[in-house]
Write an enzyme that holds these catalytic residues in place. Structure first.
Site, short mmCIF file in Angstrom:
data_model
loop_
_atom_site.label_atom_id
_atom_site.label_comp_id
_atom_site.label_asym_id
_atom_site.label_seq_id
_atom_site.Cartn_x
_atom_site.Cartn_y
_atom_site.Cartn_z
N GLY A 9 5.51 3.89 11.21
CA GLY A 9 4.81 5.18 11.25
C GLY A 9 4.47 5.58 12.67
O GLY A 9 5.23 5.32 13.61
N GLY B 261 -1.33 5.24 14.02
CA GLY B 261 -1.50 4.41 12.83
C GLY B 261 -1.21 2.95 13.11
O GLY B 261 -1.96 2.06 12.67
N CYS C 98 12.49 8.17 13.40
CA CYS C 98 11.94 7.46 14.56
C CYS C 98 12.96 7.35 15.68
O CYS C 98 12.61 7.03 16.81
CB CYS C 98 11.45 6.08 14.15
SG CYS C 98 12.63 5.15 13.17
N LYS D 203 0.88 -1.17 0.00
CA LYS D 203 0.00 0.00 0.00
C LYS D 203 0.91 1.21 0.00
O LYS D 203 1.59 1.52 0.97
CB LYS D 203 -0.89 -0.03 1.25
CG LYS D 203 -1.55 1.29 1.64
CD LYS D 203 -2.55 1.79 0.64
CE LYS D 203 -3.31 3.00 1.21
NZ LYS D 203 -2.43 4.15 1.53
N GLU E 214 5.53 11.24 21.87
CA GLU E 214 6.46 11.61 20.80
C GLU E 214 5.94 12.84 20.06
O GLU E 214 4.77 12.92 19.69
CB GLU E 214 6.62 10.46 19.81
CG GLU E 214 7.60 10.79 18.68
CD GLU E 214 7.63 9.74 17.58
OE1 GLU E 214 8.61 9.73 16.82
OE2 GLU E 214 6.67 8.95 17.46
N GLU F 44 6.26 -0.66 13.77
CA GLU F 44 7.26 0.21 14.39
C GLU F 44 6.62 1.57 14.52
O GLU F 44 6.29 2.21 13.52
CB GLU F 44 8.53 0.25 13.53
CG GLU F 44 9.70 0.90 14.21
CD GLU F 44 9.88 2.35 13.81
OE1 GLU F 44 9.26 3.21 14.48
OE2 GLU F 44 10.59 2.61 12.83
#
Length: 526
Positions: free
Chosen positions: A239, A243, A300, A182, A393, A263
């Protein structure tokens, strides 16, 4: 560039409305109306993947390796066309994307080497012991086998290395699993170009066409359908926490559960020990500043938390860090939505009781759209411990300095932390032993511990661990970077009392693949 979806290695136009990518730096609508995938496209992609799996999982390992190398070669041939489009769609500088392209190509070749060598399947053989007392033992042979079709979601912050042919796709293909990707809606042209490279590799090597599909959608419909589809056997995602959790929840709604490897980011604490600050506060400030602002903070592994004990050296460190941040030029963020979210969160936290802003970028380019402004704030450890929301975050060039009164309070802060991808200790050699309890507690919170380095920059190698306790990932036993990422997409299977010629080559007596196997608790090629 072709704007149609790819279903089982074949371009397919859709009757659904098309949509465009946006240049986040200029706000310009980029060339190409990309076809929105239909539910039928998704169904056909997974049906074809399931059929292809029956052949692809049993292909000779050398053919799989050749396929992965062919993808790498085809991406390399795209050259400037790919880099230019990726820069337009992401706002990232071409130099950064050149490095990412090299990483993408390199990890494909790394997985090809892994597959070609073959020992990664962890073959274990316990031969029959018919005369064993009081009971004989059967002949039992075990190895790892692929799961089946894998759905991969492209990541916003890595348009190449964590996207169509990124680490998730490469490791799934290496494991023997077909992939349905996707595409990230911000990277349509980039995805299309890389998709075309994979199609050429499929044609060159003759692997089954159902091994790869690429679908476009700017809503949640197709992604939801793919995760809940009964033919999907695993999902890979890089992401946000929101999500990733949404995909995990979708997987729980299935009749048959499947693994989701999400992740979901991290605040990656850096602990600044007193003697290190005293001896090199200026150097540490420069290291931390460069890591915080790298790539507009859109990693990240961005260090969103700096932990230290109150001291004059810490005050000097804060002044040095503030000076570096003030002079940091603004930079384009990946999408207007990411930029808006960053600004909203980094400004909102400043209204929290006890939070003080100590530095903010003043070098702002008014011509840029979706631009970042680096911000550094500070808070006492006591306030931090009372406010769990300060561990959220903030994706961008932001970091929070938490100031403890003493070593005990600093350890308490570490103990309060959620799971992290990385954790760093800045220390002099002689003070590590004095903080052994803190270091021990910190090791329980993370997947990778650094000493006197910065967390940004993730080496792609066999030893890398890019995954940590929840909420950084939902399964800390695995990594999404490095050769061991392949283990996400396999399961163990044992054969008992089978005739040798009916066994997979990895388990046959004569070891025709020449791989290492565990026999009598010893790894051997015999």
């Amino acid at each position: 560039m072709t704007y149609s979806n790819i279903v089982c290695s074949t371009y397919r136009k859709s009757s659904e409305p098309g949509f465009h990518a946006i240049n986040p730096a200029t706000g310009e609508t980029l060339t190409g109306s990309f076809n929105t995938a239909s539910l039928q496209d998704a169904d056909d992609a997974l049906k074809g993947a399931e059929l292809a799996f029956q052949e692809y999982k049993n292909l000779n390992k050398d053919i799989k390796a050749a396929f992965l190398r062919a993808i790498a070669d085809e991406i390399s041939q795209l050259g400037e066309d790919l880099l230019s489009r990726a820069a337009q769609e992401s706002g990232l500088p071409v130099g950064r994307l050149q490095g990412e392209m090299g990483r993408t190509i390199g990890q494909l070749r790394m997985f090809a080497t892994l597959v070609e060598e073959g020992s990664w399947v962890n073959a274990i053989i316990d031969v029959a012991l018919p005369d064993r007392k009081p009971l004989p033992r059967a002949d039992i042979r075990r190895m790892l086998v692929p799961l089946g079709p894998v759905v991969v979601f492209g990541a916003s912050n890595f348009p190449l290395a964590f996207s169509v042919a990124g680490g998730d796709t490469a490791s799934a293909l290496a494991a023997g699993c077909p992939v349905v990707v996707k595409a990230h809606p911000a990277h349509l042209g980039t995805s299309a170009l890389v998709g075309s490279a994979i199609l050429k590799a499929i044609e060159t090597t003759g692997v089954p066409k159902g091994v790869f599909s690429l679908l476009y959608d700017d809503s949640y419909e197709i992604g939801t359908h793919l995760v809940k589809h009964p033919k999907t056997k695993a999902v890979a995602f890089t992401g946000s926490f929101k999500g990733g959790n949404a995909l995990i929840q979708l997987s729980h709604q299935r009749e048959v559960p499947i693994p989701v490897f999400a992740e979901m980011g991290s605040i990656n604490p850096i602990v600044l020990l007193p003697e290190a600050l005293q001896k090199r506060h200026q150097t540490l400030a420069a290291q931390c500043a460069s890591s915080i602002i790298l790539g507009a903070g859109q990693f990240c592994t961005n260090p969103g938390l700096l932990l230290a004990i109150k001291s004059p050296s810490l005050d000097l460190f804060k002044a040095d860090l503030a000076a570096a941040i003030v002079e940091t030029p603004s930079a384009t963020m990946l999408t207007p939505g990411i930029c808006e979210n960053y600004n909203n969160l980094s400004k909102a936290v400043l209204h929290t009781n006890g939070i003080t802003l100590i530095a903010e970028s003043t070098v702002v380019n008014q011509e840029l759209q979706s631009q970042s402004v680096a911000r550094i704030a500070t808070v006492s450890a006591a306030t931090f411990l009372m406010n769990k929301g300060l561990q959220q975050e903030i994706f961008g060039p932001y970091s929070l300095i938490v100031v403890a009164e003493d070593a005990a309070e600093l350890t308490a802060v570490v103990e309060s932390l959620e799971g992290q991808l990385t954790a760093t200790i800045m220390s002099e050699k002689n003070e590590l032993e004095d903080y052994s309890e803190l270091i021990n507690k910190l090791s329980d919170k993370t997947g990778r511990m650094l000493l006197n380095g910065v967390p940004t920059g993730v080496e792609v190698c066999a030893a890398m661990q890019h995954g940590g306790p929840y909420p950084s990932t939902n399964d800390s036993r695995f990594t999404s970077v490095g050769s061991t990422a392949v283990y996400r997409f396999v399961r163990p299977m044992a054969w008992q009392d089978w005739e040798d010629h009916l066994l997979p080559d990895a388990l046959k007596a004569q070891n025709p693949l020449g791989i290492y196997r565990l026999m009598d608790l010893n790894w051997t090629k015999q």
